[in-house]
Write an enzyme that holds these catalytic residues in place. Structure first.
Site, short mmCIF file in Angstrom:
data_model
loop_
_atom_site.label_atom_id
_atom_site.label_comp_id
_atom_site.label_asym_id
_atom_site.label_seq_id
_atom_site.Cartn_x
_atom_site.Cartn_y
_atom_site.Cartn_z
N SER A 307 -40.14 -8.33 22.60
CA SER A 307 -40.84 -9.48 23.17
C SER A 307 -40.22 -9.82 24.52
O SER A 307 -39.07 -9.48 24.79
CB SER A 307 -40.67 -10.69 22.26
OG SER A 307 -39.34 -11.15 22.33
N ASP A 308 -40.97 -10.49 25.37
CA ASP A 308 -40.33 -11.06 26.55
C ASP A 308 -39.46 -12.21 26.03
O ASP A 308 -39.64 -12.67 24.90
CB ASP A 308 -41.37 -11.56 27.57
CG ASP A 308 -40.76 -11.63 28.97
OD1 ASP A 308 -39.52 -11.71 29.08
OD2 ASP A 308 -41.52 -11.62 29.96
N CYS A 309 -38.48 -12.63 26.83
CA CYS A 309 -37.47 -13.51 26.25
C CYS A 309 -38.08 -14.84 25.81
O CYS A 309 -38.65 -15.57 26.61
CB CYS A 309 -36.30 -13.66 27.21
SG CYS A 309 -35.53 -12.04 27.44
#
Ligand SMILES: *[C@@H]1O[C@H](CO)[C@@H](O)[C@H](O)[C@H]1NC(C)=O
Ligand SMILES: *[C@@H]1O[C@H](CO)[C@@H](O)[C@H](O)[C@H]1NC(C)=O
Ligand SMILES: *[C@@H]1O[C@H](CO)[C@@H](O)[C@H](O)[C@H]1NC(C)=O
Ligand SMILES: *[C@@H]1O[C@H](CO)[C@@H](O)[C@H](O)[C@H]1NC(C)=O
Ligand SMILES: *[C@@H]1O[C@H](CO)[C@@H](O)[C@H](O)[C@H]1NC(C)=O
Ligand SMILES: *[C@@H]1O[C@H](CO)[C@@H](O)[C@H](O)[C@H]1NC(C)=O
Length: 791
Positions: A307-309
């Site tokens: 995932s993106d952060c």
């Protein structure tokens, strides 16, 4: 699923190993200790998953099956997944630390600058250097082995603060770089080009690198049923997180998905990153169609999806996509997410398993996908120093050869936009004193753009020009925002005294960056006035040098005869100042070309940042995007770039007719009514055509020329807009010519996408445009004589 305490305990341990991000560092400069399996340890030696000759899938299964034993060492030494290496090893992610034996790394030009080089082999060379330096830093305990780069989103809007990071519309470049970085040289070896083979021999590829690709655009706000989020100045993060985009099937297949697909299928990335936003009603990190079916299924990702952060928490907290955090955790794991950049999954997956929202087997799959990558990287093979490339160390970082490549890359990325009356190159005998003016005249970190590291060292433009002539330096403005004109008189005075004036203007990360899109395309603040006034005052010729990632509307300077020349240098990297000076004084002949359209300011009002459509919609006054679909006025077009010599391009040989074998599913009745074949009705994969071209340098200076080839399909239910289908760069000494071949794969390059997102090959006349003014027409026919029995 019945919850069982033991399996939960195992999961918790694994979640620390793989789903949480925790850092462990040895002291910088100390050799890295074995991550898990230590051959000197009797206990770990006996484990099947430590067996270097056991197939990775078996090792992974074995490890997952033993997880209670694994607890001991997994929790002491966890692995930090997040490192970055967009154009050199970067310390933006927590996995990499400079200092001690590793004070810096080679900082290449920003990606969009290298894009302007149009040089395929340059990407590979840069990829090899970056991977060598990354492996050296890993061996020394200063970095990880999983790098979340490149960023292959398309540069859709000129305001986008991250446009600088993108290789724009040429999917083969990130692929070349990825292959070089991951050491998968098989594809390179299949290339017939001897140049590539030569390249492959120089440096052995070192690491398996993970590619990060953000699915769809990351910036924008929401309106209406399926759109929203604003790219324009995302000061309010919730806007970014809420962005929901609506993309047509046609644009997805034809444009948005192309670079991602290329990176997975051809570039063999080890990971893909999903973004914060929703696409067509679903958060990308919880969409099984994107993650499970397309990326892992159709494209065959061999690696993990991350995932993106905090994007999993965003889909619950900000988007309210699920009712509970446990559902958010379950939805994303069930959709195919393997790793969370953030703590959300580590915190909520336990409860999601308890409630039966996600099965242990799905959790095991996620773990297997991440552990398999660590195993491929050798993290379970014992001492790094005993492994391939284990001998790389601090002496292999910032070597003279690596730094020389950073200079060459900067040379090749510089684009000469204007050279009125041939005022460039300057001469160090006639231009003994040069006034060097502007907020970017003496900058260092500005030159490396974003997602950078700490460079080995810098040559600023002022220092570079100082190698050729005496300089008089005036900043003109305190910074690029240029909020006042107090220093303008001093700048004018300098240009009155000098034999030539170089203004180094433009942008930096305070104007365009991640989460910072521009609201306009003009030079910031009073910069334009400074250029205008200095050019009037200047005794000698005036040159405008623009440092920026995105395009700048400098129509005023283009028209003004007192501004003799304009250079765009992007963010040219650690050696940028030396490269700029080499071009100004003609030691290097510029050969870069603009990798994107330079729109005028007036474009912005008609193209809302939130409109994802590529195609123009004249009824609504929407102008469309990119050189393909935008037909309005430009400041400089895609592909523009001048040189100090002249090239004469001739088409020597090209086919006039191409036959496409058709499958038995297609009979003559169907064919006679069809003006295009579906890709799965022809095996056009095997059909290619070659354009043989000569490039003559009929000027007086050696130089490199890029031949761009565009195609326009016959009319039909698809776009008739021309598109770039191939290019070749060639170096040609003055007074000589070189023969080149541009090869086109019919399926890949000459297909079109209809409004349903279906790829087809149009039959009939395709127009090929070679360079600026050569046209060639090829007619495509279905060949029924030898239908293929099965495809
Ligand atoms: C590269 O390596 C191949 C295979 O080992 C060899 O045949 C070729 O001559 C080498 N090329 C160069 C330029 O060294
Ligand atoms: C970069 O420039 C700044 C401002 O002039 C200066 O303080 C700094 O020392 C420079 N850094 C390097 C590494 O040259
Ligand atoms: C070189 O070729 C260009 C492009 O065909 C042409 O315009 C130019 O006149 C030629 N110059 C000379 C010196 O032959
Ligand atoms: C040709 O194919 C179409 C569609 O599959 C079918 O309806 C038609 O009967 C076929 N005609 C012949 C002559 O085989
Ligand atoms: C591409 O870049 C490499 C590395 O700088 C260079 O050796 C080569 O000559 C370049 N190719 C062309 C055609 O300029
Ligand atoms: C080449 O074809 C394009 C597109 O069909 C057309 O606009 C252009 O005028 C043609 N150029 C020449 C030199 O025929």
């Amino acid at each position: 699923m019945a919850y069982n305490n033991n399996s939960f305990k195992r999961f918790r341990v694994l979640s620390v190993l793989a789903l949480l991000y925790l850092s462990f560092y040895t002291k910088t400069g100390e050799a890295r200790r074995p991550f898990a399996c230590d051959p000197n340890n009797k206990l770990t030696k006996s484990f099947k998953f430590c067996g270097t000759s056991v197939p990775i899938s078996e090792r992974v299964t074995d490890l997952i099956g033993r997880l209670t034993l694994q607890e001991k060492f997994c929790c002491i030494e966890s692995y930090e997944w997040w490192s970055e290496a967009l154009h050199g090893v970067s310390n933006v992610g927590p996995g990499t630390k400079f200092g001690g034996d590793f004070p810096g790394a080679t900082s290449f030009p920003q990606v969009i600058t290298t894009a302007a080089s149009f040089n395929d082999s340059l990407w590979e060379l840069i990829g090899q250097v970056v991977s060598d330096e990354a492996r050296a830093m890993y061996n020394g305990g200063a970095a990880g082995l999983t790098y979340w780069s490149p960023n292959v989103n398309i540069l859709r809007d000129p305001r986008w603060g991250r446009g600088q990071e993108t290789p724009v519309k040429i999917p083969s470049w990130p692929v070349s770089m990825l292959l070089a970085m991951s050491g998968d040289s098989k594809v390179m070896q299949q290339e017939t080009s001897s140049r590539l083979q030569h390249v492959a021999n120089i440096t052995l590829p070192t690491i398996l690198i993970t590619g990060m690709v953000l699915i769809a655009s990351t910036s924008m706000p929401s309106f209406g049923e399926c759109t929203f989020m604003t790219l324009v100045s995302i000061k309010v993060q919730s806007l970014l997180y809420n962005f929901r985009i609506c993309v047509s099937k046609q644009d997805l297949e034809e444009t948005y998905n192309v670079p991602f697909k290329g990176c997975v299928l051809e570039g063999k990335v080890a990971s893909v990153m999903c973004s914060y936003n929703q696409v067509n009603g679903k958060p990308t990190c919880a969409d099984p169609d994107i993650l499970k079916n397309t990326i892992r299924g159709e494209w065959g990702l061999n690696g993990y999806i991350v995932s993106d952060c905090d994007s999993v928490s965003v889909l619950y907290d900000n988007q309210h996509y699920t009712r509970t955090p446990e559902e958010a955790a379950a939805d994303s794991i069930n959709a195919g997410l393997d790793l969370d950049c953030g703590q959300f999954l580590a915190v909520h997956t336990e409860e999601a398993v308890k409630r039966g929202l996600v099965t242990e087997s799905n959790v095991n799959n996620a773990l297997a996908n991440t552990i398999a990558v660590q195993m491929r990287l050798g993290m379970f093979d014992g001492e790094p120093s005993t492994q391939p490339f284990g001998n790389l160390g601090y002496k292999d970082v910032c070597t003279p050869a690596h730094q020389q490549l950073a200079l060459e890359a900067a040379h090749q990325g510089i684009v000469l936009l204007k050279n009125h009356g041939g005022i460039l190159p300057l001469s160090n005998t006639r231009h003994k004193t040069v006034a060097v003016i502007g907020p970017n005249a003496d900058v260092n970190v500005t030159m490396i753009g974003n997602y950078a590291g700490i460079a080995c060292g810098y040559t600023t433009p002022l220092q570079g020009i100082g190698r050729y002539s005496r300089t008089i330096h005036q900043q003109g403005c305190a910074d690029v925002a240029c909020n006042d004109n107090e220093q303008f008189e001093a700048a004018e005075a300098a240009s009155k005294q000098a034999d030539a004036t170089v203004l180094i203007m433009g942008l930096d990360q305070s104007i365009e960056a991640e989460s910072r899109d521009r609201t306009g395309l003009l030079l910031p603040g009073y910069q334009q006035e400074l250029v205008f006034r200095v050019a009037r005052a200047s005794r000698g010729p005036t040159v405008l040098v623009l440092m920026s990632g995105g395009p700048v509307d400098v129509s005023f300077a283009k028209k003004d005869p007192r501004i003799g020349a304009i250079l765009w240098v992007g963010y040219p990297g650690q050696a940028g100042g030396a490269a700029i000076a080499d071009v100004l004084f003609g030691t290097t002949n510029p050969g870069g070309k603009l990798p994107m359209t330079w729109y005028p300011e007036s474009y912005l009002a008609k193209a809302p940042m939130t409109n994802m459509n590529m195609r123009a919609d004249p009824a609504r006054g929407y102008p469309g995007r990119t050189y393909r679909f935008y037909r309005g006025p430009v400041v400089f077009p895609f592909g523009h770039g001048l040189t100090f010599t002249t090239f004469d391009v001739k088409l020597v040989e090209a086919p006039a007719r191409v036959s496409l074998p058709v499958s038995s599913a297609v009979n003559s009745t169907v064919l006679s009514s069809a003006n295009a074949l579906k890709l799965d009705h022809t095996n056009c994969n095997s059909v290619s055509l070659g354009l043989h071209i000569t490039v003559k340098n009929n000027g007086t200076m050696d130089g490199a020329h890029t031949v761009l080839v565009y195609s326009t399909p016959p009319a039909g239910k698809w776009s008739a807009a021309k598109k770039l289908v191939g290019f070749k760069k060639v170096h040609v000494p003055a007074g000589t010519d070189q023969r080149i071949m541009v090869g086109l794969q019919v399926c890949q390059h000459l297909s079109v996408v209809d409004q349903f997102g279906v790829r087809r090959i149009p039959l009939g006349q395709h127009q090929l445009q070679i360079g600026e003014d050569l046209n060639h027409s090829v007619s495509f026919h279905a060949d029924l004589r030898g239908p293929i029995k099965s495809l």
